[in-house]
Design an enzyme around this catalytic site. Structure first.
Site, PDB file in Angstrom:
ATOM      1  N   CYS A 144     -47.149  -6.622 -41.021  1.00 35.07           N
ATOM      2  CA  CYS A 144     -47.246  -6.893 -39.581  1.00 35.07           C
ATOM      3  C   CYS A 144     -45.874  -7.018 -38.905  1.00 35.07           C
ATOM      4  O   CYS A 144     -45.046  -7.827 -39.316  1.00 35.07           O
ATOM      5  CB  CYS A 144     -48.023  -8.201 -39.407  1.00 35.07           C
TER       6      CYS A 144
HETATM    7  N1  LIG Z   1     -49.085 -12.084 -30.109  1.00 31.62           N
HETATM    8  C1  LIG Z   1     -49.183 -12.237 -31.514  1.00 31.62           C
HETATM    9  C2  LIG Z   1     -49.795 -11.015 -32.168  1.00 31.62           C
HETATM   10  C3  LIG Z   1     -49.932 -11.119 -33.643  1.00 31.62           C
HETATM   11  C4  LIG Z   1     -50.882 -10.035 -34.197  1.00 31.62           C
HETATM   12  O1  LIG Z   1     -51.591  -9.355 -33.439  1.00 31.62           O
HETATM   13  N2  LIG Z   1     -50.911  -9.878 -35.541  1.00 31.62           N
HETATM   14  C5  LIG Z   1     -51.807  -8.909 -36.153  1.00 31.62           C
HETATM   15  C6  LIG Z   1     -51.184  -8.185 -37.322  1.00 31.62           C
HETATM   16  S1  LIG Z   1     -49.968  -7.019 -36.890  1.00 31.62           S
HETATM   17  C7  LIG Z   1     -53.002  -9.609 -36.772  1.00 31.62           C
HETATM   18  O2  LIG Z   1     -52.843 -10.578 -37.494  1.00 31.62           O
HETATM   19  N3  LIG Z   1     -54.194  -9.076 -36.533  1.00 31.62           N
HETATM   20  C8  LIG Z   1     -55.409  -9.540 -37.140  1.00 31.62           C
HETATM   21  C9  LIG Z   1     -56.593  -9.252 -36.257  1.00 31.62           C
HETATM   22  O3  LIG Z   1     -56.392  -8.853 -35.111  1.00 31.62           O
HETATM   23  O4  LIG Z   1     -57.711  -9.436 -36.747  1.00 31.62           O
HETATM   24  C10 LIG Z   1     -47.785 -12.524 -32.031  1.00 31.62           C
HETATM   25  O5  LIG Z   1     -46.840 -11.864 -31.570  1.00 31.62           O
HETATM   26  O6  LIG Z   1     -47.642 -13.400 -32.862  1.00 31.62           O
END
Ligand SMILES: N[C@@H](CCC(=O)N[C@@H](CS)C(=O)NCC(=O)O)C(=O)O
Length: 335
Positions: free
Chosen positions: A53
């Site tokens: 990520c």
């Molecule tokens: N705004 C958040 C976004 C984090 C994010 O979207 N992480 C993704 C991975 S790249 C995630 O964990 N997604 C899991 C999901 O959406 O189920 C940040 O910058 O911390």
């Protein structure tokens, strides 16, 4: 009735076809003030990340750049995002990379997924279970799940706990550059960091084209800036948050975003020489960037988790190599 799936980043009934990232919901701050609700202390906080990520990658780079390895512990989830969200590996599983381990926090031995952590902090939580997560082991709850704010805390609030060479000497958000840093964040977040996702997750031709064109316009702007900058960093001699936030997207660009997210108007290695050199300098000359980059997790995660894009989960072999050595160019660029 249609059932929802973890891969429904754009709701199936959303006619715009546009990916809208949810706003992070845990927004507390660690502070250097010893009387704060979350005071900066050695051994108190734990970072949950995925090597795949880019948002989590920001926090790992900052932890290492700021010399916080003995101050803040971390662990890494399995690279696959399944129907229950991110999961921890089991004790008998072997996945490459440091700290890809079951949840190591005392009291969490029954936790199998990242969602368990969210429900521990907020039993009625109904958002997505995202990484990174900064966790307070003393209070047993999540401090923050917003990477830009975790980055800022690690960059500024722990300086008194580390030697001078990491603390005051590495200023990722220096006063004299704050206006320029915020200006860059303003357009880079939407058009580049989130722009690759808005291109790749779009479910209509219109939404895809609008976002991919905006992405490449923004990359042109970065190229133009870097080709005039004295370097080696975005703002010349000072490494800032902007380098970290841009790097995590650019390092994934050729290996994943070009083909998987259809961000293929150009690639970095043959289309953006100044960005390419800037990225390679960070990767090869700065262990905080190079050693926190795990191309295997990155490639497997995107191509084997996003079944709405790649239903057979076949991971493309190229481009080879994932990143070129400092002084080698692809044929298209060779003079
Ligand atoms: N705004 C958040 C976004 C984090 C994010 O979207 N992480 C993704 C991975 S790249 C995630 O964990 N997604 C899991 C999901 O959406 O189920 C940040 O910058 O911390």
């Amino acid at each position: 009735m249609a059932t929802s799936s973890i891969t429904d980043w754009v709701k199936t009934d959303d006619k715009t076809g546009e990916f809208k990232r949810q706003v992070s919901s845990f927004r507390n701050f660690v502070s250097r003030d010893p009387n704060a609700e979350f005071p900066a202390e050695k051994g108190r906080y734990h970072l949950y990340v995925s090597y795949a990520c880019p948002w989590a990658h920001r926090t790992l780079i900052t932890r290492k750049l700021k010399g916080l390895e003995d101050i803040i512990s971390f662990s890494v989830v399995h690279w696959h995002l399944g129907q229950q969200g991110w999961r921890f590996v089991t004790a008998d599983e072997s996945v490459p990379g440091d700290n890809v381990i079951p949840d190591p926090v005392p009291g969490h031995s029954g936790f199998t997924h990242l969602r368990d952590l969210y429900f521990e902090s907020e039993p009625t939580y109904s958002g997505r279970f995202t990484v990174p997560v900064l966790y307070d082991k003393v209070q047993g709850r999540i401090v923050s799940n917003e990477s830009s704010e975790i980055l800022r805390m690690l960059a500024t609030e722990f300086d008194h706990l580390v030697p001078e060479e990491f603390g005051a000497a590495i200023r990722l958000y220096p006063e004299e550059l704050r206006d320029q840093i915020e200006e860059a964040h303003g357009w880079m977040y939407d058009a580049i960091n989130n722009g690759v996702y808005k291109s790749g997750f779009a479910t209509t031709q219109e939404a895809y084209e609008r976002n991919v064109l905006a992405l490449f316009e923004a990359l042109d702007r970065v190229e133009e800036h870097l080709s005039k900058s004295e370097g080696p960093y975005y703002f010349g001699k000072t490494l800032t948050e902007v380098d970290i936030r841009l790097f995590v997207t650019i390092i994934r660009f050729d290996p994943v975003y070009v083909q998987h997210f259809k961000c293929n108007i150009r690639d970095i290695r043959s289309g953006y020489p100044a960005i390419h050199n800037w990225m390679r300098n960070l990767y090869w000359n700065h262990p905080a960037f190079g050693e926190t980059t795990h191309f295997d997790h990155i490639k497997w995660h995107y191509t084997k988790s996003h079944l709405q894009i790649n239903p057979k989960s076949i991971t493309p072999v190229g481009p080879l190599p994932n990143i070129l050595p400092l002084t080698e160019e692809v044929n298209a660029v060779k003079k």
